[in-house]
Design a protein around this motif. Structure first.
Motif, PDB file in Angstrom:
ATOM      1  N   GLY A  85       1.122  -1.054  -0.147  1.00  0.00           N
ATOM      2  CA  GLY A  85      -0.041  -0.049   0.191  1.00  0.00           C
ATOM      3  C   GLY A  85       0.676   0.772   0.352  1.00  0.00           C
ATOM      4  N   GLN A 118       3.034   1.850  -3.545  1.00  0.00           N
ATOM      5  CA  GLN A 118       1.950   2.550  -4.518  1.00  0.00           C
ATOM      6  C   GLN A 118       1.120   3.884  -4.280  1.00  0.00           C
ATOM      7  OE1 GLN A 118       0.375   0.377  -6.936  1.00  0.00           O
ATOM      8  NE2 GLN A 118       0.277   2.388  -7.478  1.00  0.00           N
ATOM      9  N   LEU A 119       1.599   4.194  -3.267  1.00  0.00           N
ATOM     10  CA  LEU A 119       0.631   5.209  -2.775  1.00  0.00           C
ATOM     11  C   LEU A 119       1.961   6.886  -3.680  1.00  0.00           C
ATOM     12  CD1 LEU A 119      -0.388   7.223   0.118  1.00  0.00           C
ATOM     13  CD2 LEU A 119       1.884   8.246  -0.980  1.00  0.00           C
ATOM     14  N   TRP A 131      -0.227   7.964   5.560  1.00  0.00           N
ATOM     15  CA  TRP A 131      -0.506   6.038   5.520  1.00  0.00           C
ATOM     16  C   TRP A 131      -0.723   5.650   6.620  1.00  0.00           C
ATOM     17  CZ3 TRP A 131       1.457   1.689   5.110  1.00  0.00           C
ATOM     18  CH2 TRP A 131       0.713   0.477   4.660  1.00  0.00           C
ATOM     19  N   ASP A 150      -2.714   2.688   8.702  1.00  0.00           N
ATOM     20  CA  ASP A 150      -2.461   1.523   8.594  1.00  0.00           C
ATOM     21  C   ASP A 150      -2.124   0.782   9.711  1.00  0.00           C
ATOM     22  OD1 ASP A 150      -2.555  -0.838   6.416  1.00  0.00           O
ATOM     23  OD2 ASP A 150      -0.929  -0.895   7.660  1.00  0.00           O
ATOM     24  N   SER A 210      -0.703  -4.020   7.775  1.00  0.00           N
ATOM     25  CA  SER A 210      -0.326  -4.323   6.544  1.00  0.00           C
ATOM     26  C   SER A 210       1.424  -4.857   6.079  1.00  0.00           C
ATOM     27  CB  SER A 210      -0.280  -2.988   5.116  1.00  0.00           C
ATOM     28  OG  SER A 210      -1.577  -2.076   4.600  1.00  0.00           O
TER      29      SER A 210
END
Length: 214
Positions: free
Chosen positions: A165, A168-169, A191, A195, A199
């Motif tokens: 994640g 990708q950000l 993020w 989270d 993750s």
């Protein structure tokens, strides 16, 4: 000839890993090393600058907070406690690295839970030979978790430098803005904050599940 080359490569890798382990730190010693350098106005690593020292100070605050707030999910606690094989988790890191500050405390909390996992940390710039073995798309990105068989020191798998994640950000931000500026870094840390380390835990546990089946 190929067999000899492969055997040689394995021997070289084992030598590099043994050398790195000989100068590795426990988590507590890793934290102390960073703190002691900060008292001298320095950061870890070969490069020294006001910016890197500033990042290191921010990361100290982040790591202190995460050590108090990160919780290993119950399902992962159970699986970590029931691991069959014995492992060393060898982490390549630096005190100035924002991703390391977000990820290493989670790895530490997970390792604490399992009697079958021993956590060791090394600084990237002090272990360039090791870092070169575990590049991410040709870059020396950290943190990098290397999972070793504790008895043979065979490399079984790796995780890092970011969870999917977060990766990708940053890819999306670069595609939109062309560069990861302070705003992009803030978005990344937000993020991680939202989270709550889940993750990271999920991806590491998926790796460990695969290793336990081998």
């Amino acid at each position: 000839m190929g067999f000899v080359t492969l055997q040689h490569q394995k021997a070289v890798m084992k030598y590099i890993i043994e050398k790195s382990l000989s100068q590795s730190y426990s988590y507590a010693d890793y934290r102390n090393q960073i703190k002691n350098l900060l008292k001298e106005g320095k950061s870890t690593g070969n490069e020294q600058s006001e910016a890197l020292t500033h990042y290191s100070e921010l990361n100290e605050t982040r790591m202190n907070r995460l050590e108090k707030t990160i919780v290993v999910a119950d399902e992962y606690v159970q699986k970590l406690q029931q691991l069959k094989r014995e492992y060393i988790w060898l982490v390549i890191s630096e005190g100035w690295c924002g991703d390391s500050a977000q990820i290493v405390p989670v790895i530490y909390k997970m390792a604490q839970v399992s009697p079958k996992v021993e956590l060791k940390l090394v600084f990237r710039d002090e272990n360039d030979d090791l870092m070169k073995l575990f590049l991410t798309n040709g870059t020396r990105s950290i943190p990098k978790l290397i999972v070793l068989d504790k008895n043979t020191l065979e490399v079984l798998g790796e995780f890092g430098a970011r969870p999917i994640g977060a990766k990708q950000l940053i890819l999306d931000y670069k595609a939109q803005h062309g560069v990861v500026d302070d705003k992009g870094k803030t978005a990344l840390h937000m993020w991680y904050l939202h989270d709550k380390g889940l993750s990271i835990q999920k991806e590491i546990m998926e790796l460990m599940a695969r290793l336990e089946l081998e």
